[in-house]
Design an enzyme around this catalytic site. Structure first.
Site, PDB file in Angstrom:
ATOM      1  N   GLU A   5       6.585   4.872   7.282  1.00 28.83           N
ATOM      2  CA  GLU A   5       6.180   6.081   6.560  1.00 28.83           C
ATOM      3  C   GLU A   5       7.013   7.276   7.019  1.00 28.83           C
ATOM      4  OE1 GLU A   5       1.566   4.737   5.745  1.00 28.83           O
ATOM      5  OE2 GLU A   5       2.028   5.988   7.487  1.00 28.83           O
ATOM      6  N   LYS A  53       3.969  -6.730   4.170  1.00 34.34           N
ATOM      7  CA  LYS A  53       3.737  -5.349   3.767  1.00 34.34           C
ATOM      8  C   LYS A  53       3.339  -4.573   5.008  1.00 34.34           C
ATOM      9  CE  LYS A  53       0.355  -3.364   3.298  1.00 34.34           C
ATOM     10  NZ  LYS A  53      -0.475  -2.455   4.198  1.00 34.34           N
ATOM     11  N   THR A  87       0.869  -1.183   0.000  1.00 31.14           N
ATOM     12  CA  THR A  87       0.000   0.000   0.000  1.00 31.14           C
ATOM     13  C   THR A  87       0.907   1.236   0.000  1.00 31.14           C
ATOM     14  OG1 THR A  87      -0.261  -0.245   2.406  1.00 31.14           O
ATOM     15  CG2 THR A  87      -2.048  -1.052   1.008  1.00 31.14           C
ATOM     16  N   ASN A 130       0.223  10.566   5.522  1.00 32.49           N
ATOM     17  CA  ASN A 130      -1.076  10.227   6.081  1.00 32.49           C
ATOM     18  C   ASN A 130      -2.137  11.282   5.856  1.00 32.49           C
ATOM     19  OD1 ASN A 130      -0.967   7.538   7.698  1.00 32.49           O
ATOM     20  ND2 ASN A 130       1.007   8.508   8.015  1.00 32.49           N
ATOM     21  N   SER A 171      -6.233  10.595  -1.047  1.00 35.95           N
ATOM     22  CA  SER A 171      -6.317  11.341  -2.309  1.00 35.95           C
ATOM     23  C   SER A 171      -5.614  10.596  -3.437  1.00 35.95           C
ATOM     24  CB  SER A 171      -5.688  12.710  -2.129  1.00 35.95           C
ATOM     25  OG  SER A 171      -4.339  12.607  -1.751  1.00 35.95           O
ATOM     26  N   THR A 196      -0.810  -2.389  10.529  1.00 37.05           N
ATOM     27  CA  THR A 196      -1.541  -2.465   9.273  1.00 37.05           C
ATOM     28  C   THR A 196      -0.662  -3.270   8.344  1.00 37.05           C
ATOM     29  OG1 THR A 196      -2.687  -1.358   7.504  1.00 37.05           O
ATOM     30  CG2 THR A 196      -0.730  -0.291   8.279  1.00 37.05           C
TER      31      THR A 196
END
Length: 410
Positions: free
Chosen positions: A281, A183, A157, A405, A410, A194
């Site tokens: 991230e 992942k 993702t 995040n 979007s 996640t």
């Protein structure tokens, strides 16, 4: 950029006899993206898994638990979609996940309960089941034993790189293979993340050992990582043993063969878990936190996670700022009511920062800054209370984490 992490090389990933993998582009959320993956398991494979403890767990998590409870030793297929988590979708989400299982089972001529579904992506949006089922024939046609790297890409993702590793062991005179993919890059916290991870071995393992094996491996890997302190709705870690290596089945881990296999399994699981942190991230630092001299492992874990979850600590690491009082503060609020601060020792790599609860007289700010500028850092805390210890892996918190995040939908 991920911290000292490279994309897997397909040729370096060992096929696991009894597992074929197919990947396709179904347009689940975005066009021209690998987003539907199937694992086809030979008859005789044993499967076990552990899942998120989030009470708002996703529809596929609920169905996986049901199917493993009823057909854990007869699972024949796994289907994974990215782009949509099918979480927060109520009864409709369950129906769509069931429909995905029905479609794959029909194509493979197996029972629906022999299929495990997995989803990852945006929460509270309807699963585009028609796109997924339309892509299943292509995924099946693509299935090959060598497609581990392709699958690692197909389940991503917000990951910047696919994550996959292999190891081998000699068990009963036979060479057994272990290969896995994972992942995850955000919403990472103990009790999993996640994240999705799938680990396969061709070793023969007694089916009675499989559920405990999955939990043990998770506790030693995925439940020792944190990125931002959030726990996802879709966390899943699945272990598959195809029983095709020709070794006598493992019935006891406390044997030479059992230990050899466990070492290989743990190696792959920990590398996969650490890869998630390295690809966190916006991460720029990979941090290992070691807590020693506790009375129990649990209180060591409390301290380790207090440090790893602190936004003040994590932003200091991002800035390479040796504002190390933040670490001591986190130790103090971790929840050990009778903690004696005069027994605390704090180290950054080779630098002794604090002793007996206060600044080490020999500590120099320049030494702390030298370590804080490194991409990989070890934080070591001694509690002075006993002999228990633990370790976990985390990362810093950067401007990019907020941007990623803020823009995710979007």
């Amino acid at each position: 950029m991920p911290v000292n992490l490279k994309a897997p090389v397909a040729q370096d990933l060992a096929p696991v006899a009894g597992i074929r993998i197919g990947v396709t582009e179904a347009g689940v959320r975005k066009a021209n993206r690998k987003d539907v993956t199937v694992f086809l398991l030979d008859e005789g494979s044993h499967v076990a898994g552990v899942f998120t403890k989030n009470r708002f767990c996703a529809a596929p998590v609920q169905i996986c638990r049901e199917h493993l409870a009823s057909h854990g030793q007869a699972i024949r297929a796994i289907v994974i979609n990215t782009g949509n988590a099918n979480a927060g979708t109520g009864a409709d989400g369950l129906a769509r996940a069931h429909a995905t299982c029905d479609a794959l089972a029909g194509l493979l001529k197996i029972d629906t309960q022999q299929v495990l579904p997995f989803s990852t992506g945006v929460i509270m949006e309807p699963l585009p089941v028609d796109r997924i089922t339309a892509g299943l024939p292509a995924a099946i046609a693509d299935a090959q034993p060598t497609h581990w790297a392709k699958a690692a890409e197909g389940i991503m993702t917000t990951d910047t790189l696919p994550k996959a590793f292999s190891a081998s062991a000699t068990v009963g005179g036979k060479t057994v293979q272990v290969t896995g993919i994972s992942k995850g890059a955000g919403m990472i916290r103990p009790n999993m993340a996640t994240m999705l991870s799938f680990l396969g071995t061709d070793a023969a393992i007694s089916p009675e050992l499989m559920p405990a094996l999955a939990k043990t491996l998770a506790d030693q890997s995925f439940n020792r990582i944190t990125i931002d302190g959030d726990t996802s709705t879709n966390d899943s870690f699945v272990v598959v043993a195809t029983n095709q290596a020709g070794n006598a089945p493992i019935t006891d881990w406390n044997t030479a063969d059992g230990q050899a296999l466990m070492t290989a399994l743990r190696e792959v699981a920990q590398k996969l878990a650490q890869a998630i942190v390295r690809d966190g991230e916006g991460a720029t630092k990979f941090i290992q936190i070691e807590v020693e001299q506790g009375r129990t492992e649990e209180e060591c874990r409390l301290v380790a996670y207090a440090i790893a979850h602190s936004p003040l600590v994590k932003t200091a690491f991002f800035a390479s700022d040796p504002n190390l009082g933040r670490i001591l503060a986190a130790v103090g609020y971790a929840g050990i009511d009778d903690l004696d601060q005069t027994q605390i020792e704090l180290f950054l790599d080779d630098v002794h920062v604090a002793t007996q609860g206060g600044r080490n007289p020999a500590y120099q700010e320049a030494d702390g800054q030298r370590v804080m500028k490194q991409q990989e850092i070890v934080v070591r805390v001694q509690l002075g209370r006993g002999s228990a210890s633990t370790q976990l892996w985390t990362c810093d918190l950067s401007h990019d984490y907020v941007s990623i995040n803020a823009d995710y939908r979007s």
